[in-house]
Design an enzyme around this catalytic site. Structure first.
Site, PDB file in Angstrom:
ATOM      1  N   GLU A 165      -6.111   1.513   1.860  1.00  0.00           N
ATOM      2  CA  GLU A 165      -6.179   2.972   1.716  1.00  0.00           C
ATOM      3  C   GLU A 165      -7.530   3.425   1.163  1.00  0.00           C
ATOM      4  OE1 GLU A 165      -1.381   3.710   0.990  1.00  0.00           O
ATOM      5  OE2 GLU A 165      -2.783   3.902  -0.699  1.00  0.00           O
ATOM      6  N   GLU A 322       2.697   1.066   6.245  1.00  0.00           N
ATOM      7  CA  GLU A 322       3.543   1.382   5.094  1.00  0.00           C
ATOM      8  C   GLU A 322       4.374   2.628   5.370  1.00  0.00           C
ATOM      9  OE1 GLU A 322       1.657   1.923   1.318  1.00  0.00           O
ATOM     10  OE2 GLU A 322       0.254   0.265   1.602  1.00  0.00           O
TER      11      GLU A 322
END
Length: 686
Positions: A165, A322
């Site tokens: 991320e 995710e």
């Protein structure tokens, strides 16, 4: 004459991975370092029971892998990777660079990021580093090198997970190291100070620079920041993180050739980095998505992000890296998912092009900041609703293995641009309440409710194959992208544009000669004045609908008004003026909406646009049923997701892959259920 057969197209890395796994990728983040060894045996047993075939390992394990400077300890990773491989579970190995260990920030306190107000942040979380600091680059590259040299040939390794991320917490660092790097970046971009001063408009408020060393990041100051400086600092900051991705990727490709790599993007959850640029550097695109808990229609946001991931992947399969089985830990109220919702969410991602469904995380943590984030194996263990649903989803994905490699076809492109997002929401704009994502979601929802599939793509994407293009907002529009849109319409395309578009160039400089600047010709109009509304105020339109937030005084220059602001006081600041226009331009048509229209008005616009462009819904379905089609050389798969509270019937010829009773002429989808039909003959496609 001898015919030489053409080389078959290369197999996409995610399709190859699916073949290697034998089905759709299924699993999640696995963090065995949080648990004693005896738990690992239970983990692999339960993974196999649930149908897990891929896990991400090592995302936050830097402090375990390198407990001290210059000292590596691979014992834990060796044991875990061997254990997973012995049980037939493949590994997506992370480079672990998203969480520098305490010893790093202790040795290099000046590598910690600094806020715009000058506060240097402390260690105690993840991503505590300045993206431009050379000490971080040296340490991260050494770690990646050590990992690649050790595990390049490990039989469990099928994918590299670069960082995690990027920019989620540290995208904007205002320290002196970042300032120096920013100046270097500006020098490469503009070459001369005269050019920079011209683009930034530094003669306003006496900001003209005479030396590169005078330039600083747009730190907190007395009044409004220079918008050109602010916009370029965001670009620089995204590029600084992109440089780190490229550095790690280059090491992995050199030391572990043949293993594909990815990094997980946050889609519309992350404003700070341009994910399009990262996607272009990956072998396959992966996305994290978490439902906005406060939004009862969060499944529409889910679809938007899935279509964005597919757009970044240029239509190829992508990986859901995710999402959550139930509640997350970081929203103000962490609403739990209702029974069946996790399955619906997961299969919707699959419907929209994902060839893998992964979660954060495998086993729910008992300590740390994310212990209240749901997981595949909850605190309560196997005697829980979530675990039963996780096992059920594993069985569903095994039954849908044949879907891998197929693609979603879309005749519509929706333009989405991080640079435009940054520029629209900077200081001193005409309407602070005008938010980029709100506008994008308005337009996307109109397409979604009509079951018209779209690819969400960057303005620089190749648009020639699309029958229609919608641009919810293009406040910032480069000359190159403006020319491409003009050519698209002139050559026969159908374009719909939202308000406050075409206004500034790539440097955030107003395009003179009248709004909407670069789009005046193709839209056939001129805007005399922008007329933002007070919070809560609305205007009435000639069809009886209402709009809010924004209005414009539009002068037709060839376009035809389709809707007008109502006459009289209900029509707002431009009574009787055009609110929706249509313009025949070249061989195509363009539409313009001069306000923030209601959902019903936008749906009516999409219907009219669709009639002219030849768009058709994926299937004829009742309200509340989402329909998406994936197609390949061996067949078409119609996904039907029932978001309603009552069963729904859909006329479709085919065989149900999830429900043995589905098939024939009708498929019935229970309330909250999902059907996947292998079609006998494909119906209308979007």
């Amino acid at each position: 004459m001898t015919h030489t057969p053409a080389h078959p197209p290369p197999v996409h890395p995610l399709t190859a991975l699916s073949h290697k796994l034998g089905s759709i990728a299924y699993g999640g983040d696995y963090n065995p370092e949080q648990w004693p060894r005896h738990v690992w045996q239970e983990d692999v047993r339960l993974m196999r029971e649930a149908g897990v075939n891929l896990v991400t390992v090592g995302v936050f394990a830097w402090s375990r892998i390198q407990p001290r400077p210059g000292t590596y300890d691979f014992g834990l990773l060796d044991e875990v990777l061997d254990l997973l491989h012995a049980h037939g579970i493949a590994v997506d190995l992370a480079t672990a660079t998203a969480a520098p260990p305490p010893w790093f920030t202790h040795l290099h306190p000046d590598a910690r990021p600094v806020t715009a107000s000058g506060t240097r942040l402390a260690h105690g979380s993840r991503q505590v580093f300045c993206p431009s600091h050379p000490a971080y680059a040296e340490a991260a590259d050494a770690l990646v090198t050590a990992l690649a040299e050790r595990y390049a040939d490990h039989p469990a390794l099928v994918l590299w997970h670069v960082h995690n991320e990027f920019g989620n917490h540290n995208a904007l660092c205002y320290c002196d190291v970042s300032a120096a790097a920013f100046r270097t970046w500006l020098g490469e971009r503009y070459t001369t100070l005269d050019t920079l001063n011209e683009v930034w408009g530094t003669d306003f408020w006496g900001q003209r620079y005479g030396d590169w060393d005078e330039i600083e990041p747009p730190r907190d100051t007395t009044a409004f920041r220079n918008p050109g400086q602010d916009l370029d600092f965001r670009r620089f900051s995204s590029d600084a993180l992109l440089a780190r991705h490229r550095a790690e990727a280059a090491l992995l490709r050199r030391l572990a050739p043949g293993i594909p790599l990815t990094t997980n993007h946050l889609g519309t959850l992350e404003k700070k980095v341009d994910a399009h640029s990262f996607a272009a550097e990956c072998d396959l695109v992966s996305l994290d998505h978490y439902l906005p808990a406060a939004d009862p229609d969060g499944h529409i946001d889910l679809a938007l992000n899935a279509d964005l991931a597919r757009g970044m992947a240029a239509g190829r399969p992508w990986l859901l890296m995710e999402h959550s089985t139930s509640a997350v830990n970081w929203q103000p109220v962490n609403v739990a998912k209702q029974p069946g919702q996790m399955r619906r969410n997961s299969l919707t991602h699959l419907a929209r092009g994902a060839d893998g469904v992964l979660f954060f995380q495998w086993r729910q943590s008992r300590a740390g900041a994310e212990k209240w984030h749901s997981a595949m194996l909850p605190h309560g263990g196997t005697d829980t609703r979530i675990w039963k649903e996780v096992r059920g989803l594993g069985a569903d994905l095994a039954a849908l293995g044949e879907v891998t490699g197929t693609r979603v076809a879309a005749d519509v492109a929706l333009l989405f641009d991080w640079h435009n997002w940054w520029a629209l929401e900077m200081e001193a704009r005409p309407s602070g309440p005008m938010r980029y994502l709100d506008t994008v979601r308005d337009w996307y929802e109109a397409l979604w409710r009509l079951n018209i599939t779209c690819d969400v793509v960057a303005p620089g994407a190749d648009l020639t194959s699309y029958k229609a293009v919608v641009a919810p907002n293009l406040y910032l529009l480069s000359d190159e992208h403006a020319d491409a849109l003009t050519r698209y319409v002139r050559d026969g395309g159908h374009l719909a544009v939202g308000c406050f578009s075409g206004v500034v160039d790539a440097g955030d400089r107003i395009r003179l000669g009248g709004y909407p600047g670069a789009l005046r010709e193709v839209l056939g109009l001129r805007v005399d004045e922008y007329l933002p509304l007070r919070p809560g105020d609305t205007v009435s339109l000639s069809d009886g609908s209402t709009a809010g937030q924004w209005a414009e005084r539009v002068e037709p220059r060839g376009c035809t008004p389709v809707l007008r602001f109502a006459n009289g006081p209900d029509g707002g600041p431009a009574p009787g003026g055009p609110a929706l226009t249509r313009h025949a331009y070249g061989a195509g048509t363009s539409w313009y909406v001069a306000t923030r229209a209601s959902g019903a008005t936008l749906r009516e616009l999409v219907l009219r646009l669709g009639e002219e462009a030849g768009l058709r819904p994926v299937a004829d379905v009742p309200d509340g049923v989402e329909a998406v089609r994936r197609s390949g050389p061996d067949g078409s798969y119609l996904f039907l997701v029932n978001h309603g509270e009552v069963p729904a019937k859909v006329l479709v010829e085919g065989t149900g892959l999830l429900d043995a009773t589905a098939g024939g002429s009708f498929t019935e989808i229970p309330a909250g259920g999902v059907a996947v039909v292998l079609e006998t003959s494909a119906g209308p496609r979007s």
